[in-house]
Scaffold this active site. Structure first.
Site, PDB file in Angstrom:
ATOM      1  N   ALA A   1       2.049   5.906  14.272  1.00  0.00           N
ATOM      2  CA  ALA A   1       1.349   4.852  13.515  1.00  0.00           C
ATOM      3  C   ALA A   1       1.926   3.481  13.867  1.00  0.00           C
ATOM      4  O   ALA A   1       1.188   2.503  13.980  1.00  0.00           O
ATOM      5  CB  ALA A   1       1.462   5.124  12.014  1.00  0.00           C
ATOM      6  N   GLY A   2       3.242   3.422  14.079  1.00  0.00           N
ATOM      7  CA  GLY A   2       3.888   2.150  14.435  1.00  0.00           C
ATOM      8  C   GLY A   2       3.337   1.570  15.726  1.00  0.00           C
ATOM      9  O   GLY A   2       3.132   0.356  15.837  1.00  0.00           O
TER      10      GLY A   2
ATOM     11  N   GLU B   1      10.482  14.732  16.390  1.00  0.00           N
ATOM     12  CA  GLU B   1      10.933  14.678  14.993  1.00  0.00           C
ATOM     13  C   GLU B   1      10.203  15.758  14.197  1.00  0.00           C
ATOM     14  O   GLU B   1       8.977  15.761  14.126  1.00  0.00           O
ATOM     15  CB  GLU B   1      10.599  13.289  14.427  1.00  0.00           C
ATOM     16  CG  GLU B   1      11.192  13.043  13.068  1.00  0.00           C
ATOM     17  CD  GLU B   1      10.855  11.659  12.524  1.00  0.00           C
ATOM     18  OE1 GLU B   1       9.695  11.234  12.658  1.00  0.00           O
ATOM     19  OE2 GLU B   1      11.751  11.010  11.974  1.00  0.00           O
TER      20      GLU B   1
ATOM     21  N   LYS C   1       0.846  -1.195   0.000  1.00  0.00           N
ATOM     22  CA  LYS C   1       0.000   0.000   0.000  1.00  0.00           C
ATOM     23  C   LYS C   1       0.882   1.245   0.000  1.00  0.00           C
ATOM     24  O   LYS C   1       1.361   1.676   1.046  1.00  0.00           O
ATOM     25  CB  LYS C   1      -0.903   0.042   1.237  1.00  0.00           C
ATOM     26  CG  LYS C   1      -1.902   1.197   1.160  1.00  0.00           C
ATOM     27  CD  LYS C   1      -2.353   1.713   2.508  1.00  0.00           C
ATOM     28  CE  LYS C   1      -1.365   2.536   3.250  1.00  0.00           C
ATOM     29  NZ  LYS C   1      -0.966   3.818   2.621  1.00  0.00           N
TER      30      LYS C   1
ATOM     31  N   GLY D   1       7.335   4.171   8.832  1.00  0.00           N
ATOM     32  CA  GLY D   1       6.581   5.413   8.956  1.00  0.00           C
ATOM     33  C   GLY D   1       6.766   5.997  10.338  1.00  0.00           C
ATOM     34  O   GLY D   1       7.784   5.750  11.006  1.00  0.00           O
ATOM     35  N   SER D   2       5.761   6.736  10.783  1.00  0.00           N
ATOM     36  CA  SER D   2       5.896   7.460  12.042  1.00  0.00           C
ATOM     37  C   SER D   2       5.787   6.513  13.240  1.00  0.00           C
ATOM     38  O   SER D   2       5.145   5.461  13.166  1.00  0.00           O
ATOM     39  CB  SER D   2       4.814   8.530  12.131  1.00  0.00           C
ATOM     40  OG  SER D   2       3.544   7.910  12.083  1.00  0.00           O
ATOM     41  N   THR D   3       6.365   6.939  14.344  1.00  0.00           N
ATOM     42  CA  THR D   3       6.289   6.150  15.577  1.00  0.00           C
ATOM     43  C   THR D   3       4.839   6.047  16.053  1.00  0.00           C
ATOM     44  O   THR D   3       4.414   4.989  16.537  1.00  0.00           O
ATOM     45  CB  THR D   3       7.211   6.784  16.630  1.00  0.00           C
ATOM     46  OG1 THR D   3       8.559   6.627  16.160  1.00  0.00           O
ATOM     47  CG2 THR D   3       7.084   6.118  17.992  1.00  0.00           C
TER      48      THR D   3
ATOM     49  N   CYS E   1      14.341   9.910   8.000  1.00  0.00           N
ATOM     50  CA  CYS E   1      14.274   9.380   9.369  1.00  0.00           C
ATOM     51  C   CYS E   1      15.648   9.384  10.023  1.00  0.00           C
ATOM     52  O   CYS E   1      15.765   9.477  11.232  1.00  0.00           O
ATOM     53  CB  CYS E   1      13.709   7.967   9.345  1.00  0.00           C
ATOM     54  SG  CYS E   1      14.619   6.882   8.244  1.00  0.00           S
TER      55      CYS E   1
ATOM     56  N   GLU F   1       9.868   0.194  11.113  1.00  0.00           N
ATOM     57  CA  GLU F   1      10.982   1.145  10.995  1.00  0.00           C
ATOM     58  C   GLU F   1      10.375   2.523  11.183  1.00  0.00           C
ATOM     59  O   GLU F   1       9.579   2.975  10.359  1.00  0.00           O
ATOM     60  CB  GLU F   1      11.647   1.001   9.627  1.00  0.00           C
ATOM     61  CG  GLU F   1      12.328  -0.346   9.516  1.00  0.00           C
ATOM     62  CD  GLU F   1      13.163  -0.523   8.277  1.00  0.00           C
ATOM     63  OE1 GLU F   1      13.089   0.324   7.376  1.00  0.00           O
ATOM     64  OE2 GLU F   1      13.884  -1.524   8.221  1.00  0.00           O
TER      65      GLU F   1
END
Ligand code: NAD
Length: 480
Positions: A233-234, A385, A177, A229-231, A285, A251
């Site tokens: 969303a992770g 970030e 995606k 992606g972002s922390t 990143c 990651e």
């Protein structure tokens, strides 16, 4: 204008289930440059069914690794003939300066395919070990299954390829995606996969936003999620996968420290630090955005950075004279502007840049490359970030203090040490809690693991470890 009216599902171009589209807008001109169908849950269902069928019944996971390697070799060779057009397309899509696109956005994915092929060529897919009763135990590595791949927009081909190449070689099937900002490069890649002869069902591309991403994460037909992606969303993805006991690797974000020691010449540092801190308009990143300078040399480091950043040309990313282009989207421009204002409210001092458009640019999602001095590590501009061309210079007392500050972060993705003493550089590198740390430059290495400590992620990409993210170990105990 790059227009697609079909989705790539199960290795074929098919009409989408819904009628929504994604318009890709140039961050420089704010004009549309492409349009693709937006995938719906029904399209994901079809993609997962194709991937499931290809994995459970198809030839791909059952081939000898050498046969899969031959197909991926062909893909590598075809990819090599598209480096220039892929680089230009990514610049058009998301505003990466063309010099960076040509250096990294398409060559680095090619290098990833190449390194995974080399690693796989000598990999022991089945090994025999002495077991506890003196018998010979067979340890076999099998593909992990159907993989859902969710990449970000900042290095779109690079993040897809770091997952696609090892997953394909391992024998997995994939549902990818792309981020809604960058679907076009993924569609071109799909055409190259067909040309290389990747069998039907093995790869699908279903562009969409975070709801579609979450639908993929929850999908019962998917065995593993590979996310970059972002922390924030992770964390959500990890929670869902944890509940379902679905495999996952993450990651995530970073806030990396560049520790500048007193023994090094600042001109040589600035040449390399420019790239390490500001590549891809600071949307990286691994960007070295916390610059740690000793109190004794603090003013000199701030001056050198102010000169280096103040001299950067900002403008049309297609012009290779411009080191810095626009940010990917208006919301990203607003976010970075908010941090530039916040830094001032927190008491940091702008030494170059600041709020407002760079001069001469009346449209596009540009910000001024900015350096903050007098930053303490507990300020939000030092902890969060920003994902833009904004640097924070933080003073330290001595080496111990520099390491303490570098480690005083929720993140642990990358870092760098700048010194004339190579041994000291490595000694400091050992004490920084970060996944990849380099001396006198910043570089990742595709033959070695890459990933995060702490909130920067779980799992490792690249290298043998990156291949093994897509393999499951099985132990077979023969009759004895
Ligand atoms: P993002 O997390 O908003 O989105 C990344 C991808 O995940 C997109 O495809 C998005 O549609 C999807 N997504 C978002 N929320 C989701 C959810 N809840 N469930 C499923 N899918 C979801 O990040 P972004 O703004 O696109 O990218 C920037 C971030 O990526 C930065 O934090 C950067 O540090 C990080 N990044 C990390 C690496 C790395 O290797 N560690 C590399 C590049 C970027």
């Amino acid at each position: 204008m790059h227009t697609y009216d079909k989705l790539f599902i199960g290795g074929q171009w098919v009409a989408p289930a819904g009628s929504n589209v994604i318009d890709v807008i140039s961050p420089h001109s704010e004009e549309p440059v492409g349009r693709v169908p937006e995938a719906t849950n029904a399209d994901v269902d079809a993609a997962v069914a194709a991937a499931r069928n290809a994995f459970d019944r198809g030839p791909w996971p059952r081939m000898a690794p050498q046969e899969r390697i031959a197909v991926v070799e062909r893909f590598k060779d075809i990819y090599a003939t598209h480096l220039a057009d892929m680089a230009a397309l990514i610049t058009e899509e998301m505003g990466s300066p063309l010099w960076f696109s040509e250096l990294a956005q398409s060559p680095a994915p090619w290098m990833q395919i190449n390194s995974f092929l080399q690693i796989a060529s000598t990999y022991e897919w089945e090994e025999t070990r002495a077991g506890m009763l003196g018998e010979q135990v067979i340890v076999r590595r099998e593909p992990i299954g159907v993989v859902g791949v969710i990449p970000p927009w900042n290095v779109p081909q690079f993040t897809i390829m770091s997952k696609l190449a090892p997953a394909l070689i391992a024998g997995c099937t994939l549902v990818i995606k792309p981020a809604p900002e960058t679907p076009l490069d993924a569609f071109v890649m799909a055409e190259l996969l067909v040309e290389a002869g990747v069998p039907e069902g093995v790869v699908s591309i279903v562009p969409g936003g975070r709801e579609l991403g979450e639908y993929i994460v929850r999908h019962p037909g998917i065995d593993k999620i590979s996310f970059t992606g972002s922390t924030a969303a992770g964390r959500k993805i990890g929670a869902i996968c944890g509940e379902q006991l679905k495999r996952f690797s993450l990651e995530l974000g970073g806030k990396s420290a560049a520790i500048i020691c007193d023994d090094i010449d600042l001109d040589s540092v600035m040449d390399e630090l420019k790239f390490a801190a500001l590549m891809n308009n600071g949307q990286a990143c691994i960007a070295q955005t916390r610059i740690l300078a000793s109190r004794g040399r603090y003013a000199d480091v701030v001056d050198s950075l102010a000169t280096m950043v103040g001299d950067l040309k900002v403008g049309d990313p297609a012009d290779k004279e411009n080191y810095i282009g626009p940010l990917v989207a208006k919301r990203q421009q607003e976010r970075v502007e908010k941090y530039i204002a916040l830094g001032q409210e927190e008491g940091a001092r702008v030494v170059v840049g600041g709020s407002g458009r760079p001069s001469g640019l009346d449209k596009g999602w540009y910000v001024q490359p900015t350096v903050f001095a007098d930053v303490s590590n507990d300020m939000r501009i030092a902890q969060e970030e920003i994902f833009g061309p904004v640097l924070a210079v933080i003073p330290y007392d001595d080496e111990e203090d520099a390491i303490r500050i570098a480690n005083d972060s929720e993140y642990g993705l990358a870092g760098s040490v700048w010194t004339n003493d190579a041994a000291k550089g490595l000694d400091i590198a050992r004490r920084v809690r970060a996944g990849t740390i380099a001396v006198n430059r910043y570089l990742m290495d595709f033959f070695a693991p890459f990933g995060g400590f702490k909130a920067s992620g779980l799992g490792r990409g690249f290298g043998r470890e990156g291949l093994e993210e897509y393999l499951a170990a099985k132990t077979m105990i023969p009759a004895f």
